[in-house]
Design a protein around this motif. Structure first.
Motif, PDB file in Angstrom:
ATOM      1  N   GLU A   1      -0.635  -6.217  -8.467  1.00  0.00           N
ATOM      2  CA  GLU A   1      -1.479  -5.030  -8.621  1.00  0.00           C
ATOM      3  C   GLU A   1      -0.648  -3.836  -9.077  1.00  0.00           C
ATOM      4  N   PHE A   2       0.556  -3.711  -8.553  1.00  0.00           N
ATOM      5  CA  PHE A   2       1.443  -2.619  -8.939  1.00  0.00           C
ATOM      6  C   PHE A   2       1.783  -2.709 -10.426  1.00  0.00           C
ATOM      7  N   TRP A   3       2.066  -3.925 -10.892  1.00  0.00           N
ATOM      8  CA  TRP A   3       2.371  -4.116 -12.304  1.00  0.00           C
ATOM      9  C   TRP A   3       1.176  -3.783 -13.185  1.00  0.00           C
ATOM     10  N   ASP A   4      -0.026  -4.117 -12.717  1.00  0.00           N
ATOM     11  CA  ASP A   4      -1.226  -3.744 -13.475  1.00  0.00           C
ATOM     12  C   ASP A   4      -1.299  -2.225 -13.638  1.00  0.00           C
ATOM     13  N   MET A   5      -0.961  -1.499 -12.577  1.00  0.00           N
ATOM     14  CA  MET A   5      -0.971  -0.038 -12.632  1.00  0.00           C
ATOM     15  C   MET A   5       0.067   0.494 -13.614  1.00  0.00           C
ATOM     16  N   LEU A   6       1.224  -0.157 -13.662  1.00  0.00           N
ATOM     17  CA  LEU A   6       2.262   0.280 -14.594  1.00  0.00           C
ATOM     18  C   LEU A   6       1.815   0.090 -16.039  1.00  0.00           C
ATOM     19  N   HIS A   7       1.172  -1.042 -16.325  1.00  0.00           N
ATOM     20  CA  HIS A   7       0.717  -1.288 -17.692  1.00  0.00           C
ATOM     21  C   HIS A   7      -0.403  -0.325 -18.085  1.00  0.00           C
ATOM     22  N   ILE A   8      -1.263   0.028 -17.134  1.00  0.00           N
ATOM     23  CA  ILE A   8      -2.292   1.034 -17.405  1.00  0.00           C
ATOM     24  C   ILE A   8      -1.638   2.375 -17.730  1.00  0.00           C
ATOM     25  N   SER A   9      -0.576   2.723 -17.014  1.00  0.00           N
ATOM     26  CA  SER A   9       0.141   3.978 -17.255  1.00  0.00           C
ATOM     27  C   SER A   9       0.719   4.008 -18.665  1.00  0.00           C
TER      28      SER A   9
ATOM     29  N   MET B   1       0.835  -1.202   0.000  1.00  0.00           N
ATOM     30  CA  MET B   1       0.000   0.000   0.000  1.00  0.00           C
ATOM     31  C   MET B   1       0.872   1.256   0.000  1.00  0.00           C
ATOM     32  N   TYR B   2       1.985   1.198   0.705  1.00  0.00           N
ATOM     33  CA  TYR B   2       2.917   2.336   0.758  1.00  0.00           C
ATOM     34  C   TYR B   2       3.456   2.644  -0.646  1.00  0.00           C
ATOM     35  N   LYS B   3       3.847   1.585  -1.364  1.00  0.00           N
ATOM     36  CA  LYS B   3       4.377   1.787  -2.714  1.00  0.00           C
ATOM     37  C   LYS B   3       3.303   2.298  -3.662  1.00  0.00           C
ATOM     38  N   LYS B   4       2.067   1.823  -3.491  1.00  0.00           N
ATOM     39  CA  LYS B   4       0.982   2.301  -4.345  1.00  0.00           C
ATOM     40  C   LYS B   4       0.668   3.773  -4.057  1.00  0.00           C
ATOM     41  N   LEU B   5       0.789   4.177  -2.794  1.00  0.00           N
ATOM     42  CA  LEU B   5       0.614   5.596  -2.470  1.00  0.00           C
ATOM     43  C   LEU B   5       1.705   6.426  -3.133  1.00  0.00           C
ATOM     44  N   GLY B   6       2.938   5.922  -3.103  1.00  0.00           N
ATOM     45  CA  GLY B   6       4.033   6.637  -3.764  1.00  0.00           C
ATOM     46  C   GLY B   6       3.780   6.790  -5.253  1.00  0.00           C
ATOM     47  N   LEU B   7       3.296   5.727  -5.888  1.00  0.00           N
ATOM     48  CA  LEU B   7       2.994   5.790  -7.317  1.00  0.00           C
ATOM     49  C   LEU B   7       1.841   6.753  -7.574  1.00  0.00           C
TER      50      LEU B   7
END
Length: 243
Positions: free
Chosen positions: A174-182, A141-147
């Motif tokens: 989940e983090f990787w999913d966010m990167l691909h969306i970006s 969650m901390y890393k997702k907040l940073g992103l």
């Protein structure tokens, strides 16, 4: 159009007797997710700091282009969000307070901020944790907040230094999913990682060890060319990745 291109050519950097980068060359362009893969001491963080103008190079060149026009490193920084490897959030500020802080820092207007905030909260699934201090968030969650804070300014380029380090497997996915969306949204994403299994999730990779580039290109093609099953084996064959 929001097309970025970055060309790194023969980049060198030494710290005393340590050769952090030795004639490193690589190219990046919008539309792909690039992974700079290698163990600790490969030179990944040094590369990012020089790319951002936070550290001087000894020799070599970096060319930045936006829509086929050369730009300066200062102009490049204006388009870029950077997530350093070390913790960069404030433990006593809540998720919402972080968003408000970066809204003020980036000068984002009211409705634009509200729209972006809702989009990012939905993407990160942090909408139920707005009041929780960053220091009480899990690693993922901390890393997702940073992103989320990095994406708040709608950057055209993101440099993420080992963003999944110490993150649990589900949050990593989940983090990787966010990167691909970006990437689908037109952002040029460059990330570093020491996790060899993450290499195959990238559009293209640059494999580094002790300041040298061992290879670059599409993951599957690199594995086939080296006649190995994965990148752990790739590095082990070359005496890398010490366990």
């Amino acid at each position: 159009m929001n097309n970025f291109a970055i060309e790194v050519k023969d980049l060198c950097k030494r710290f005393g007797d340590i050769e952090a980068l030795n004639k490193v060359s690589m190219n990046f362009q919008t539309g792909k997710l690039y992974g700079i893969i290698g163990p600790a001491g490969a030179g990944k963080t040094t590369l990012f700091r020089i790319m951002l103008g936070l550290m001087n190079k000894d020799s070599g060149n970096i060319c930045y282009q936006f829509n086929s026009k050369d730009i300066t490193v200062d102009e490049f920084r204006n388009y870029t969000a950077y997530m350093p490897q070390t913790q960069s959030l404030y433990a006593d500020l809540s998720v919402e307070e972080h968003l408000e802080f970066f809204r003020d820092l980036y000068g984002i207007s009211g409705q634009d901020y509200l729209d972006k905030k809702q989009e990012l909260l939905k993407m990160t699934r942090l909408d139920k944790f707005l009041s929780r201090p960053a220091g009480q968030l899990s690693g993922g969650m901390y890393k997702k907040l940073g992103l989320m804070c990095a994406l708040l300014r709608s950057p055209k380029v993101m440099l993420l230094d080992e963003p999944t380090n110490g993150v649990d497997p589900i949050s990593r996915r989940e983090f990787w999913d966010m990167l691909h969306i970006s990437v689908e949204q037109g952002i040029l994403v460059l990330m570093t990682t020491a996790y060899m299994d993450e290499a195959e999730r990238c559009s293209e990779v640059v494999l580094m060890e002790e300041g040298h580039v061992l290879g670059s290109g599409e993951p599957k093609e690199l594995l086939q060319k080296a006649n190995v099953k994965d990148f752990d084996e790739f590095f082990l064959q070359r005496g890398g990745v010490k366990r």
